[in-house]
Design a protein around this motif. Structure first.
Motif, mmCIF file in Angstrom:
data_model
loop_
_atom_site.group_PDB
_atom_site.id
_atom_site.type_symbol
_atom_site.label_atom_id
_atom_site.label_comp_id
_atom_site.label_asym_id
_atom_site.label_seq_id
_atom_site.Cartn_x
_atom_site.Cartn_y
_atom_site.Cartn_z
ATOM 1 N N ASP A 133 0.926 -1.240 0.152
ATOM 2 C CA ASP A 133 -0.037 0.071 0.008
ATOM 3 C C ASP A 133 0.812 1.238 0.127
ATOM 4 O OD1 ASP A 133 1.075 0.062 2.753
ATOM 5 O OD2 ASP A 133 -0.864 -0.897 3.408
ATOM 6 N N VAL A 134 0.305 2.363 -0.001
ATOM 7 C CA VAL A 134 1.060 3.675 -0.073
ATOM 8 C C VAL A 134 1.954 3.827 1.194
ATOM 9 C CG1 VAL A 134 0.944 6.199 0.004
ATOM 10 C CG2 VAL A 134 -0.677 5.093 -1.345
ATOM 11 N N ALA A 135 1.622 3.308 2.366
ATOM 12 C CA ALA A 135 2.259 3.338 3.641
ATOM 13 C C ALA A 135 3.699 2.744 3.376
ATOM 14 C CB ALA A 135 1.534 2.895 4.605
ATOM 15 N N GLY A 136 3.269 1.288 2.812
ATOM 16 C CA GLY A 136 4.655 0.442 2.573
ATOM 17 C C GLY A 136 5.702 1.131 1.767
ATOM 18 N N ALA A 137 5.358 1.852 0.676
ATOM 19 C CA ALA A 137 6.126 2.274 -0.307
ATOM 20 C C ALA A 137 6.927 3.535 0.449
ATOM 21 C CB ALA A 137 5.389 2.784 -1.592
ATOM 22 N N LEU A 138 6.171 4.195 1.282
ATOM 23 C CA LEU A 138 6.849 5.427 2.122
ATOM 24 C C LEU A 138 7.909 4.862 2.904
ATOM 25 C CD1 LEU A 138 3.772 7.842 2.694
ATOM 26 C CD2 LEU A 138 5.763 8.300 1.256
ATOM 27 N N ASP A 139 7.763 3.725 3.442
ATOM 28 C CA ASP A 139 8.732 3.158 4.415
ATOM 29 C C ASP A 139 9.921 2.974 4.162
ATOM 30 O OD1 ASP A 139 8.674 2.571 7.214
ATOM 31 O OD2 ASP A 139 8.533 0.413 6.987
ATOM 32 N N ARG A 140 10.162 2.915 2.731
ATOM 33 C CA ARG A 140 11.554 2.693 2.124
ATOM 34 C C ARG A 140 12.195 4.054 1.739
ATOM 35 N NH1 ARG A 140 10.523 -1.954 -2.528
ATOM 36 N NH2 ARG A 140 9.406 -3.446 -1.349
ATOM 37 N N VAL A 141 11.613 5.095 2.191
ATOM 38 C CA VAL A 141 12.207 6.322 1.818
ATOM 39 C C VAL A 141 13.025 6.670 3.034
ATOM 40 C CG1 VAL A 141 11.793 8.825 1.341
ATOM 41 C CG2 VAL A 141 10.390 7.130 0.578
#
Length: 781
Positions: free
Chosen positions: A145-153
């Motif tokens: 989800d969007v949260a999982g993508a942001l967690d990589r920044v």
């Protein structure tokens, strides 16, 4: 002398028509398309040998360029996914030339990979703000989800209170919760409802995510103290269909359908529908409460979550026109969503609920309007508006007390939370209107103005009359707030590779509780600058800003969070320094590196404070907080085969409140201690390989691996007790394999998350799921 003057004026008037003609601009414009007729956005159109004259195609592929002198020019058109094309054009004085350009798609897979590396830099070359753009398209085949993508920044940490649909805490460079604001296509998400949380939005809904670290441009009309996340959906003007279905452990199902149709007359129709479901019945290691003596067992045991089922379904429709003389985009939208979930715990893991539920409904019309070159060349206008008339409902009528092993014991009164029985519906009506005006005076000077208004009003309905409303049975408690944030900025491009922006903001809030109103007005200002040299980019910014309390912080959520109407706005003095580098070497090696320094000095810092039996929490001002952080991100890509990347963040966040009462009195025992429940050292590593033409030509196999590490940190202030509770260090490994076939129209993906089944904890020591598997099939056209 008179004859000389007469001759001068005679020559002047004779040549005046030619001078006027030469002053008339030469306009070159057109549309950039691919060989299938699809318009290409964000292609660069420039003049060969000149850095001054360039244009970036809009979302509909349109470009426009103004010249002053007639002659022969060479247009160079570039896009990372297409072959570069050059076109020679002869133009005369005052002439307008229409020149459409067709680009051929590049067959080099490296170009697509370089896009992931270079795009964050290319997107922000003309801005002085510290922003990173995350390209979501390479993640569309995953179940993230969007949260999982942001967690990589780098510098970002998303912490959940459980599995699918659970509440989350977002942290960026030491700022968490509401310090960071979220936007969807530039519209604030604060009043969107629980169906639009970042941990519910499917990644296939998103085109890219813009992460503004620290100082925020005025265009967002935001009072963010730590940064802004702008989630940008796909605005392609071509007809497209994207559908996906995923299933996996804990009886989890996810689906998403996106249909976008653009007719020749500009009429546009869009539908986005997504659904999530999970039993969330994973096991947790916890101490079990003895219901007879109210004592917790000394030894922790494994128990399955039994009241954590989650489901949500949302439909977003938009209809309007694009590419019209009066509007580049004019869309009316309507969103309807429903969500249901069990509430397994209170604000800490020990507090267990067995029958408590929560239901939410979103009913939200929206308006989106934008027009470039409105009335004047270089004058752009954007307008966004939304209104959420939905509600949240708490269902808490059980007369039992539960323990983690599923046992229960009757209690004298109904309501597991301890506040009495409840079927309360909270109608949190949120309205938002934001306007932005940008005027590019010339290639060196530009000014911007923005104004955003947000209105909140809560109305409750509860036939059982909960504790909070019993205080005034004859009248509805008034809970209302209105915020207004105005900004103005000036940008000066000193050179082609060096620009500076200065800005000012005015923050205003008036909130009313019962019959008492409180008003606050603040002024902020800032400066941002950037310098580019070859592949390097240096950015520096400073801001004196304020963050206004949110509606949830002021009035609570009606369930697990109590309000605090005595909260004061936070004041922050923020400084950022960032250096990045990107380059493509010998057409087979691509590298990208980014290093950043962050300093924050915050007064009247607002943080969440769990208390009592662990059923509820509230927000409090804790005085001064100082944060110093460093983050690093690096990426490397070799040809069409290997990609490696990683990020590392360290942050030192400490209390700088010397006294517990005002500026004198009792000394604060936690002065200079780390702020609890905030990770201070974490990072991630990811790697992948791509095999082309597997089993059949044009069928590709992608294998990827990721590691996420968090160093141990304290649950509460380190000075509490002889043995303070520690959230342990954790390293989580994930694997995935994705196979694309039928010319990349069908994608099959298998994922293994938390591969070694490690204990993983998150926000306030909430345990996350163990090993899990997901399978996803996606069709895109």
């Amino acid at each position: 002398m008179r004859k000389l003057l007469l001759l001068f004026f005679l020559l002047f008037f004779i040549n005046m028509p030619e001078m006027i003609a030469q002053s008339e601009p030469i306009v070159i414009s057109g549309i950039v398309k691919d060989t299938n007729g699809n318009r290409i956005d964000y292609a660069t159109v420039s003049l060969s040998g000149s850095q001054k004259y360039n244009s970036l195609t809009s979302a509909n592929g349109h470009y426009k360029m103004k010249l002053r002198k007639p002659g022969t020019y060479t247009l160079v058109v570039q896009h990372i996914s297409y072959y570069t094309k050059s076109i020679t054009i002869d133009v005369d004085t005052g002439q307008s030339v229409k020149q459409d350009i067709v680009l051929e798609a590049s067959t080099s897979y490296l170009d697509d990979l370089v896009l992931q590396v270079k795009k964050p830099i290319e997107k922000v070359r003309e801005t002085a703000y510290n922003v990173v753009a995350v390209d979501a398209k390479p993640l569309h085949n995953t179940s993230l989800d969007v949260a999982g993508a942001l967690d990589r920044v780098s510098g970002v940490k998303v912490r959940r209170d459980g599995g699918e649909g659970a509440s989350y805490s977002f942290s960026m460079n030491g700022f968490s919760g509401k310090h960071v604001r979220f936007f969807l296509d530039g519209v604030p998400m604060e009043g969107f409802g629980s169906e639009f949380n970042i941990n519910n939005l499917p990644i296939t809904l998103i085109d890219r995510i813009e992460v503004y670290k620290g100082v925020v441009p005025i265009e967002f009309g935001s009072d963010a103290l730590g940064g802004v996340i702008n989630i940008v959906t796909n605005k392609s003007t071509r007809t497209r269909v994207d559908a996906s279905f995923a299933t996996g452990s804990f009886n989890t199902y996810k689906s998403h359908l996106n249909v976008n149709k653009v007719f020749d007359n500009g009429l546009t129709f869009q539908v986005n529908a997504f659904q999530n479901y999970s039993d969330n019945n994973y096991k947790v290691l916890v101490p079990v409460l003895n219901l007879e003596n109210n004592a917790y067992a000394k030894q922790k045991t494994w128990n399955r979550r039994f009241n954590d089922r989650f489901q949500t379904a949302t439909v977003v429709t938009k209809v309007g026109v694009v590419n019209k003389a009066y509007a580049d985009r004019l869309l009316l939208g309507f969103t309807y969503g429903e969500g249901k979930r069990g509430v397994q715990t209170g604000t800490i893991m020990k507090k267990v609920f067995g029958q408590k539920k929560r239901r939410s409904v979103t009913i939200m019309p929206t308006l989106e309007y934008s027009k470039k070159n409105l009335l004047l060349e270089g004058l752009d206008l954007s307008l966004n508006a939304s209104y959420n008339g939905g509600y949240n409902q708490n269902i808490d009528t059980a007369a039992y007390k539960y323990s983690w092993d599923g046992q229960r014991k009757p209690i004298p009164t109904k309501g597991e939370s301890g506040g009495g029985p409840s079927l309360t519906k909270y109608f949190d009506n949120n309205a938002s209107v934001s306007m932005g005006v940008n005027y590019k005076i010339n290639d060196q000077h530009a000014v911007s103005f923005s104004n955003a208004v947000q209105y909140f009003n809560r109305r409750t309905e509860d036939p059982l009359a909960v504790k909070e409303t019993q205080a005034d049975k004859n009248a509805e408690l008034k809970r209302e707030s209105i915020k207004n944030i105005t900004g103005i900025s000036y940008r000066y491009a000193i050179r082609d590779n060096f620009n500076v922006s200065v800005f000012g903001k005015r923050y205003s809030i008036k909130h009313t509780y019962r019959n008492e109103s409180t008003t606050s007005n603040k002024m902020g200002y800032g400066l941002a600058a950037t310098y580019l040299w070859r592949g390097f980019q240096l950015k520096a910014s400073y801001e004196n800003t304020y963050r206004l309390p949110t509606d949830t912080e002021l009035f609570g959520d009606g369930d697990l969070v109590w309000g605090n109407t005595n909260l004061k706005p936070e004041q922050g003095k923020n400084a950022n320094l960032n250096l990045s580098f990107s380059s493509v070497i010998s057409k087979v090696h691509a590298v990208y590196a980014d290093a950043g320094f962050v300093y924050r000095d915050t007064r009247d810092y607002i943080r969440s404070n769990p208390y009592g039996s662990g059923s509820r929490a509230n927000s409090v001002n804790i005085g001064g907080v100082e944060s110093v952080g460093f983050n690093f991100e690096g990426r490397y890509i070799y040809d069409n085969f290997i990609h490696l990347g990683g990020s590392l963040t360290t942050q030192n966040i400490r209390s700088k409140q010397k006294y517990t009462i005002g500026s004198y009195g009792v000394e604060n025992p936690y002065y200079n201690e780390r702020i609890p429940n905030e990770p201070y050292f974490f990072g991630s590593v990811d790697a992948g390989v791509t095999f082309e033409d597997v089993l059949k030509e044009n069928n590709n196999l992608n294998l990827s691996y990721s590691l996420r590490y968090i160093h141990r940190y304290y649950y509460d202030f380190a000075g509490i007790g002889a043995h303070p509770e520690i959230i342990p260090s954790q390293a989580i490994h994930d694997l995935s394999a994705s196979y694309s076939l039928f010319n990349n129209k069908i994608h099959l993906t298998v994922e293994a998350n938390n591969l070694f089944d490690k204990l993983a904890y998150d926000n306030y020591s909430f345990q996350k799921p163990g090993r899990s598997f997901m399978f996803k099939v996606r069709y895109s056209y």
